[in-house]
Structure formats: structure tokens, C-alpha cells
Scaffold this active site. Sequence first.
Site, mmCIF file in Angstrom:
data_model
loop_
_atom_site.group_PDB
_atom_site.id
_atom_site.type_symbol
_atom_site.label_atom_id
_atom_site.label_comp_id
_atom_site.label_asym_id
_atom_site.label_seq_id
_atom_site.Cartn_x
_atom_site.Cartn_y
_atom_site.Cartn_z
ATOM 1 N N SER A 123 0.858 -1.188 0.000
ATOM 2 C CA SER A 123 0.000 0.000 0.000
ATOM 3 C C SER A 123 0.889 1.231 0.000
ATOM 4 O O SER A 123 1.814 1.337 0.824
ATOM 5 C CB SER A 123 -0.916 0.003 1.221
ATOM 6 O OG SER A 123 -1.733 1.153 1.240
ATOM 7 N N HIS A 145 2.283 12.191 -0.538
ATOM 8 C CA HIS A 145 1.894 13.599 -0.489
ATOM 9 C C HIS A 145 3.157 14.420 -0.758
ATOM 10 O O HIS A 145 4.178 14.246 -0.083
ATOM 11 C CB HIS A 145 1.307 13.940 0.882
ATOM 12 C CG HIS A 145 0.058 13.172 1.207
ATOM 13 N ND1 HIS A 145 -1.146 13.437 0.602
ATOM 14 C CD2 HIS A 145 -0.153 12.134 2.056
ATOM 15 C CE1 HIS A 145 -2.066 12.604 1.079
ATOM 16 N NE2 HIS A 145 -1.494 11.799 1.956
ATOM 17 N N HIS A 157 -1.827 7.384 -5.047
ATOM 18 C CA HIS A 157 -2.094 6.193 -4.246
ATOM 19 C C HIS A 157 -1.954 4.970 -5.147
ATOM 20 O O HIS A 157 -2.322 5.006 -6.324
ATOM 21 C CB HIS A 157 -3.516 6.257 -3.669
ATOM 22 C CG HIS A 157 -4.097 4.908 -3.345
ATOM 23 N ND1 HIS A 157 -4.982 4.260 -4.188
ATOM 24 C CD2 HIS A 157 -3.906 4.084 -2.292
ATOM 25 C CE1 HIS A 157 -5.317 3.101 -3.657
ATOM 26 N NE2 HIS A 157 -4.681 2.959 -2.514
ATOM 27 N N ASN A 164 -2.081 0.418 -4.607
ATOM 28 C CA ASN A 164 -1.961 -0.791 -3.806
ATOM 29 C C ASN A 164 -2.282 -2.013 -4.659
ATOM 30 O O ASN A 164 -3.049 -1.931 -5.624
ATOM 31 C CB ASN A 164 -2.843 -0.747 -2.551
ATOM 32 C CG ASN A 164 -4.304 -0.992 -2.856
ATOM 33 O OD1 ASN A 164 -4.757 -2.136 -2.929
ATOM 34 N ND2 ASN A 164 -5.054 0.086 -3.037
ATOM 35 N N THR A 165 -1.674 -3.126 -4.303
ATOM 36 C CA THR A 165 -2.026 -4.421 -4.871
ATOM 37 C C THR A 165 -1.995 -5.428 -3.732
ATOM 38 O O THR A 165 -1.177 -5.319 -2.816
ATOM 39 C CB THR A 165 -1.068 -4.865 -5.991
ATOM 40 O OG1 THR A 165 0.282 -4.883 -5.501
ATOM 41 C CG2 THR A 165 -1.149 -3.935 -7.189
ATOM 42 N N ARG A 166 -2.873 -6.421 -3.804
ATOM 43 C CA ARG A 166 -2.995 -7.349 -2.679
ATOM 44 C C ARG A 166 -3.588 -8.679 -3.145
ATOM 45 O O ARG A 166 -4.254 -8.758 -4.177
ATOM 46 C CB ARG A 166 -3.885 -6.763 -1.585
ATOM 47 C CG ARG A 166 -5.294 -6.472 -2.063
ATOM 48 C CD ARG A 166 -6.096 -5.670 -1.056
ATOM 49 N NE ARG A 166 -7.406 -5.317 -1.605
ATOM 50 C CZ ARG A 166 -7.638 -4.263 -2.380
ATOM 51 N NH1 ARG A 166 -6.638 -3.441 -2.685
ATOM 52 N NH2 ARG A 166 -8.837 -4.016 -2.849
ATOM 53 N N HIS A 194 -3.137 7.685 -17.078
ATOM 54 C CA HIS A 194 -4.162 6.756 -17.555
ATOM 55 C C HIS A 194 -3.653 5.897 -18.707
ATOM 56 O O HIS A 194 -3.968 4.693 -18.783
ATOM 57 C CB HIS A 194 -5.415 7.517 -17.965
ATOM 58 C CG HIS A 194 -6.309 7.856 -16.820
ATOM 59 N ND1 HIS A 194 -7.297 7.003 -16.375
ATOM 60 C CD2 HIS A 194 -6.357 8.937 -16.003
ATOM 61 C CE1 HIS A 194 -7.932 7.552 -15.349
ATOM 62 N NE2 HIS A 194 -7.376 8.723 -15.100
ATOM 63 N N GLY A 235 -7.264 -5.387 13.482
ATOM 64 C CA GLY A 235 -6.234 -5.225 14.508
ATOM 65 C C GLY A 235 -4.838 -4.987 14.006
ATOM 66 O O GLY A 235 -3.866 -5.166 14.761
ATOM 67 N N ASN A 238 -1.523 -2.735 12.840
ATOM 68 C CA ASN A 238 -0.913 -1.545 13.418
ATOM 69 C C ASN A 238 -1.597 -0.281 12.911
ATOM 70 O O ASN A 238 -1.640 -0.025 11.706
ATOM 71 C CB ASN A 238 0.576 -1.532 13.056
ATOM 72 C CG ASN A 238 1.312 -0.351 13.627
ATOM 73 O OD1 ASN A 238 1.195 0.765 13.126
ATOM 74 N ND2 ASN A 238 2.089 -0.589 14.673
#
Length: 284
Positions: A106, A110, A120, A122-124, A154, A267, A269
Site C-alpha cells: 500500500s 503527499h 495512491h 496498492n495491490t494485494r 491513464h 487489529g 498496526n
Amino acid sequence: MEQQRSIAAAWFRKLRDRIVTAFEMLEDEGPGAAPPGRFVVTPTKRTEDGGGGVMSVMRGGRVFEKVGVNWSEVHGALEPRAQAAMASRGVPGIDRDPRFWASGISLVAHMQNPHVPAVHMNTRMFWTPGAWWFGGGADLNPCIEYADDTAHFHATLRAACDAHGADYYARFKSWADEYFFIPHRGRARGVGGIFFDDLNTGDWQADFAFTQAVGQAFLPAFQPLVRTRMDLPWSDADRDAQLVHRGLYAEYNLVYDRGTRFGLETGHNADAVLMSLPPLAKWT
């Protein structure tokens, strides 16, 4: 599936390492005589036996005012609220067995110069006993929009999508336009990008290859914009516009973002989950 999970987690970690190195190189190129910024790396833990990750944050650099590039690999049992949310999305068997595993990267940046857009990515990968899927995307968040920057961002993402599915870019751009919309403001938080979730075509290797392509496209999509804009002069009015736009970003992430809710509900961090928030923001 254990082998695939290990492969995915290792790749997300390598992508994190690659981006951290590239961003520190941008700091070396950045304007000003101040020392270039460097990431502070902190291990994170979800619970004693629930996995963790690496939080990498740089503050006050030449180019980046605050940027986080986090990697995680977590597992355990979903809390009832998160379990119910996944059941409502139709995840097979999650109502009976709350076990899960997830890994990903992630990133939120800024920037110092208001002419350089925030970004931004992210990959998961997510696994439960009854299902697995990939998700992620990237979106650009300028406070001062440049049409050339938007077009380049784009186009780079489109090329990554087109190599894996003829309809992927149109589908995932439309999804991003919907997902990154702020209902209470009646506007998008930026100029969009792509967003996908629950990706499981039945071919793990193909879906993983596409997810890798999205991660690999990020630096070519974003780095040229930084290099083009980071030396431009900016005014107090530009800075004010930047801080107000960051307020929109904070509102979205705290109220609507699925990843923020999931991280806090399971839960992980809290500092790592809330890494995406800007260092300074303003509301009019």
C-alpha cells in the site's frame, strides 16, 4: 494455495523494495540544498500470532512531504464485523469459517510542490478457506491538474490492463471513478485511475500476472510526472489549494476507504493503516 500465497507475498515485498529505492533516487534529484529524504523502516505486527509487515515512511524530503510504502502479510480470524462485511459481498464459506490470510503493498505519497500530484497505489491478495482473490489499483490526486499528466497516468495504466484483458481498463477505470467518489462532497477525490477487487477468474497465474502488471506500471506512470513538475515555482495560493485538497483526501480515507476499515477492524498496526493521511491539511 500455500505456495501461491508465499509467491505473492514475496513479490509484493520486492515491489515495495523497488519503489522505495526509486523514491529515494527522486529525492537525490530533488530541488534545494537540504539533505535528501530517506525512509524510516519500522516492523509492524497485527497480533502476537497474526503476522505483520514493514512500514516505510519518509517525511520532510526535497520532493516528498510525506510518503509511505507499506508491505504486510497477515493472517488470523476475522472479527465479526469484518466477517459479516465479507459475507455480504458473497465470499463463499466466510459466514462459517472466519479464517483469512492477506498480503499486499500500500502506497500513498503527499508531495512538497503543489504542482506534483499526490498518488495512491496498492495491490494485494486475499485468501479464505473458501476463496481467494486479488485487488488493487492506482489513482492520481492533483490539487492543480495538468491534462498531460492525467493522460500519461491513464495511458500507462491502460497499457498494463490491455495486455491482460480487452475490457479490463474500461471496467476498472469505471470502478475507480465510482469507488473514489466522495458522496458528501459530490465530487471525486482526484482524476481517477483504476480499481479492482474480488478478481478471481479461476486462473490464479493469470490473475497474479495482471496484479503484477499493475504494480509494475506504477513507477512509469508516476515518476515522469514528478520529474516534470517538482522544480516548478509555486505560490501561497497554490499551497493553500494543496492543503484544502488534502482535506478531501483525509475525509475519503477515514469515512469510505475499504482498506482503512479492514486494517483497523482486523487489529493491524494503526500507524501503518493510517499512513495514508497527509501530514498537513486544511478545511475552509
